[in-house]
Design a protein around this motif. Structure first.
Motif, PDB file in Angstrom:
ATOM      1  N   ASN A   1      45.537   2.494 112.849  1.00  0.00           N
ATOM      2  CA  ASN A   1      44.398   1.657 112.486  1.00  0.00           C
ATOM      3  C   ASN A   1      44.833   0.477 111.629  1.00  0.00           C
ATOM      4  N   LEU A   2      44.168  -0.641 111.795  1.00  0.00           N
ATOM      5  CA  LEU A   2      44.322  -1.799 110.929  1.00  0.00           C
ATOM      6  C   LEU A   2      43.082  -1.895 110.058  1.00  0.00           C
ATOM      7  N   ASP A   3      43.272  -2.215 108.783  1.00  0.00           N
ATOM      8  CA  ASP A   3      42.170  -2.233 107.831  1.00  0.00           C
ATOM      9  C   ASP A   3      42.007  -3.614 107.212  1.00  0.00           C
ATOM     10  N   ILE A   4      40.765  -3.954 106.928  1.00  0.00           N
ATOM     11  CA  ILE A   4      40.441  -5.147 106.141  1.00  0.00           C
ATOM     12  C   ILE A   4      39.647  -4.654 104.944  1.00  0.00           C
ATOM     13  N   ALA A   5      40.056  -5.054 103.744  1.00  0.00           N
ATOM     14  CA  ALA A   5      39.384  -4.615 102.523  1.00  0.00           C
ATOM     15  C   ALA A   5      38.655  -5.785 101.881  1.00  0.00           C
ATOM     16  N   ILE A   6      37.546  -5.460 101.246  1.00  0.00           N
ATOM     17  CA  ILE A   6      36.760  -6.474 100.549  1.00  0.00           C
ATOM     18  C   ILE A   6      36.572  -5.989  99.104  1.00  0.00           C
ATOM     19  N   PRO A   7      37.616  -6.128  98.265  1.00  0.00           N
ATOM     20  CA  PRO A   7      37.492  -5.688  96.871  1.00  0.00           C
ATOM     21  C   PRO A   7      36.733  -6.724  96.032  1.00  0.00           C
ATOM     22  N   ASN A   8      36.578  -6.431  94.764  1.00  0.00           N
ATOM     23  CA  ASN A   8      35.863  -7.298  93.830  1.00  0.00           C
ATOM     24  C   ASN A   8      36.580  -8.643  93.677  1.00  0.00           C
ATOM     25  N   ALA A   9      35.948  -9.724  94.119  1.00  0.00           N
ATOM     26  CA  ALA A   9      36.484 -11.092  93.995  1.00  0.00           C
ATOM     27  C   ALA A   9      37.909 -11.184  94.527  1.00  0.00           C
ATOM     28  N   GLY A  10      38.127 -10.753  95.770  1.00  0.00           N
ATOM     29  CA  GLY A  10      39.455 -10.818  96.348  1.00  0.00           C
ATOM     30  C   GLY A  10      39.468 -10.475  97.821  1.00  0.00           C
TER      31      GLY A  10
ATOM     32  N   GLY B   1      40.918  11.517  95.505  1.00  0.00           N
ATOM     33  CA  GLY B   1      39.861  10.648  96.008  1.00  0.00           C
ATOM     34  C   GLY B   1      39.336  11.136  97.336  1.00  0.00           C
ATOM     35  N   GLY B   2      38.370  10.405  97.839  1.00  0.00           N
ATOM     36  CA  GLY B   2      37.738  10.800  99.085  1.00  0.00           C
ATOM     37  C   GLY B   2      37.515   9.634 100.020  1.00  0.00           C
ATOM     38  N   LEU B   3      36.956   9.956 101.168  1.00  0.00           N
ATOM     39  CA  LEU B   3      36.707   8.981 102.222  1.00  0.00           C
ATOM     40  C   LEU B   3      35.449   9.390 102.974  1.00  0.00           C
ATOM     41  N   LEU B   4      34.569   8.427 103.197  1.00  0.00           N
ATOM     42  CA  LEU B   4      33.412   8.614 104.077  1.00  0.00           C
ATOM     43  C   LEU B   4      33.561   7.618 105.209  1.00  0.00           C
ATOM     44  N   ARG B   5      33.301   8.050 106.456  1.00  0.00           N
ATOM     45  CA  ARG B   5      33.448   7.129 107.573  1.00  0.00           C
ATOM     46  C   ARG B   5      32.450   7.449 108.685  1.00  0.00           C
ATOM     47  N   CYS B   6      32.156   6.410 109.453  1.00  0.00           N
ATOM     48  CA  CYS B   6      31.299   6.555 110.632  1.00  0.00           C
ATOM     49  C   CYS B   6      31.684   5.457 111.611  1.00  0.00           C
TER      50      CYS B   6
ATOM     51  N   PHE C   1      39.205   3.390 122.490  1.00  0.00           N
ATOM     52  CA  PHE C   1      38.985   2.396 121.440  1.00  0.00           C
ATOM     53  C   PHE C   1      38.069   2.975 120.370  1.00  0.00           C
ATOM     54  N   ARG C   2      38.450   2.832 119.100  1.00  0.00           N
ATOM     55  CA  ARG C   2      37.681   3.371 117.971  1.00  0.00           C
ATOM     56  C   ARG C   2      37.316   2.235 117.027  1.00  0.00           C
ATOM     57  N   LEU C   3      36.034   2.096 116.734  1.00  0.00           N
ATOM     58  CA  LEU C   3      35.538   1.077 115.815  1.00  0.00           C
ATOM     59  C   LEU C   3      34.710   1.779 114.754  1.00  0.00           C
ATOM     60  N   GLY C   4      35.055   1.573 113.484  1.00  0.00           N
ATOM     61  CA  GLY C   4      34.333   2.293 112.442  1.00  0.00           C
ATOM     62  C   GLY C   4      34.351   1.593 111.106  1.00  0.00           C
ATOM     63  N   LEU C   5      33.538   2.114 110.215  1.00  0.00           N
ATOM     64  CA  LEU C   5      33.495   1.688 108.822  1.00  0.00           C
ATOM     65  C   LEU C   5      33.964   2.850 107.968  1.00  0.00           C
ATOM     66  N   GLU C   6      34.812   2.544 106.985  1.00  0.00           N
ATOM     67  CA  GLU C   6      35.298   3.574 106.079  1.00  0.00           C
ATOM     68  C   GLU C   6      35.058   3.125 104.654  1.00  0.00           C
ATOM     69  N   TYR C   7      34.621   4.056 103.816  1.00  0.00           N
ATOM     70  CA  TYR C   7      34.401   3.776 102.405  1.00  0.00           C
ATOM     71  C   TYR C   7      35.221   4.773 101.603  1.00  0.00           C
ATOM     72  N   TYR C   8      36.169   4.268 100.833  1.00  0.00           N
ATOM     73  CA  TYR C   8      37.027   5.121 100.026  1.00  0.00           C
ATOM     74  C   TYR C   8      36.373   5.365  98.673  1.00  0.00           C
ATOM     75  N   LEU C   9      36.379   6.598  98.245  1.00  0.00           N
ATOM     76  CA  LEU C   9      35.866   6.996  96.937  1.00  0.00           C
ATOM     77  C   LEU C   9      37.072   7.158  96.019  1.00  0.00           C
ATOM     78  N   ILE C  10      37.360   6.109  95.252  1.00  0.00           N
ATOM     79  CA  ILE C  10      38.541   6.078  94.400  1.00  0.00           C
ATOM     80  C   ILE C  10      38.086   6.028  92.937  1.00  0.00           C
ATOM     81  N   PRO C  11      38.508   6.997  92.114  1.00  0.00           N
ATOM     82  CA  PRO C  11      38.133   6.961  90.697  1.00  0.00           C
ATOM     83  C   PRO C  11      38.714   5.738  89.987  1.00  0.00           C
ATOM     84  N   GLN C  12      38.135   5.394  88.863  1.00  0.00           N
ATOM     85  CA  GLN C  12      38.595   4.274  88.038  1.00  0.00           C
ATOM     86  C   GLN C  12      40.065   4.464  87.688  1.00  0.00           C
TER      87      GLN C  12
END
Length: 169
Positions: free
Chosen positions: A30-39, A144-149, A156-167
């Motif tokens: 899989n290839l990932d694109i991340a959208i972190p805080n101001a970056g 940490g954890g991961l939620l995906r759908c 072909f697989r297309l999905g959204l993943e949300y990582y649950l990462i502690p501070q």
């Protein structure tokens, strides 16, 4: 008549092709694109899964994400700060498919739990001859954890993943 023929052909393929099959092993890259805080960020991972049932699998996901976040610019003084991060994850995952393994189109939900290794490097950029100063370096290991759908259409697989990462530091 053309629409009827096309629809019949598509339905035939949908019933003959299986997205999942009990007892099979699947490997996904899989290839990932991340959208972190101001970056921004990008990464890749490998997802090895074993189909326990036609519509349930369990596996291991190993990946890396590289990103820049918390970017602050001061255009009046030509200075700024940013944090560069490398996040490595080692997760045990599971997915549930809503199609009983009998069609080409397979919506799914899933999740995972495991070790997340976070390395952060904070830089201060200036217009002086040094150009940058290392403000802080921190490395953390977290659970940490991961939620995906998403949806699988054939291979072909297309999905959204949300990582649950502690501070982290």
């Amino acid at each position: 008549m053309k629409q009827f023929s096309l629809t019949t052909l598509l339905l035939l393929f949908a019933f003959l092709l299986y997205s999942q099959e009990q007892g099979s092993v699947r490997l996904g890259a899989n290839l990932d694109i991340a959208i972190p805080n101001a970056g921004f960020g990008a990464g890749a991972n490998l997802d090895l899964r074993y189909n326990i049932l036609d519509n349930v699998n369990a596996g291991l996901k190993i990946g890396s994400l590289y990103g820049v976040h918390d970017v602050v610019k001061n255009q009046n003084e030509l200075t700024g700060t940013l944090t560069a991060s490398i996040i490595n994850s080692y997760l045990i995952t599971s997915d549930y498919y809503f199609n009983n393994g009998k069609s080409l189109f397979a919506p799914y939900v899933g999740g995972g739990l495991g070790l997340i290794n976070i390395s952060n490097l904070k830089l201060e950029l200036t217009d002086t001859p040094t150009y940058s100063n290392l403000v802080n370096f921190a490395r953390d290991n977290k659970i940490g954890g991961l939620l995906r759908c998403g949806v699988e259409i054939s291979k072909f697989r297309l999905g959204l993943e949300y990582y649950l990462i502690p501070q982290s530091n």
